[in-house]
Design a protein around this motif. Sequence first.
Motif: not given
Length: 336
Positions: A148-150, A176-178, A202-204, A300-306
Amino acid sequence: MKAGVYYGVEDFRVAEFPEPELKEDGVKIAVKYCGVCGTDVHKFHGQCGSHPMKPPVPLGHEVSGVVVETGKHVTHFKVGDRVVADPNWGCGACFFCKNNMPHMCENGKGVVKGFAQYICPPESNVYHIPDHLSLREAALAEPLSCCLHGMDLLDVKLGDVVVVIGMGMIGSMMVKLCSIAGASHIIVIETQENKRESAKDYGATLFINPNVENVETVIAQNGIQNVDKVMECVGAKVTMRTAFEVAGKCATIVLFGLGKEGEAIDFYPYEAFRKELTIRASYVNPHTMERAVRLLSSNQFSASMFISKEIQLEEAEVELRTQKDSRYGKVLVHIS
């Protein structure tokens, strides 16, 4: 207590280690999960991390767990609370802390040694997690907070064209964040062909393997006139060079990947001048842990997929040495 202890270069052993001292403002946490970070790998090989360390010392800093004791001055936590902890502590009194740069603290230190049964960080570094968020998923709060900082530094705007270089666990999170941030095109540059499908998950919108394709040619063939933002997530000389080559006019580049201390890269100031590039680096996670917990708690963000695998503490040495599972996502050490 049992801990995974770093004794020196490539010397990591599971051993009995003294429990950390619980101070008056401290929270004693029984660690449930601790992620294996690229910084732990760097330290294992004798390279620098975010803060200096003096062996013997447990590695690990991406933790989730349960409060088992509190210092007498602690007011916001009680025994049984489910929590995560920020490993980066700032004194609050130096010039940088007082000027809203706690990650640059003159007295800063790491306060989480998570490959261990217990940690005792200050109350200010501990965060509640909601009941519906599992401790397994919550262990990703610290790496997500760094991402998030990045992302704050990259400053993705709706409709931007973004390139993410490297799709390890951090690069995957960045993709994913993008996507969440509203980028119109998310281009992944990655040499491991088996990550093509997961990049799309992830969204690419475009995956380029630079070993078999010319990056700039493929981007142009897809009708993309200018790359607005570049997130470099590897830290190698060749990938940092790629970041400068692929960046478009007036683009922002964030060097997120941790390079080797003392290693220089080729840099062409005239190229940066002609493109009017903004070049930034991202260091740890100031003011982003709470946001990371909120995002992990959302839909919005599923940690399990990572998460690629869970291992026991006794298996951590092999993972630090080989990164055989870390190549595919986050490896979590389950602390019993």
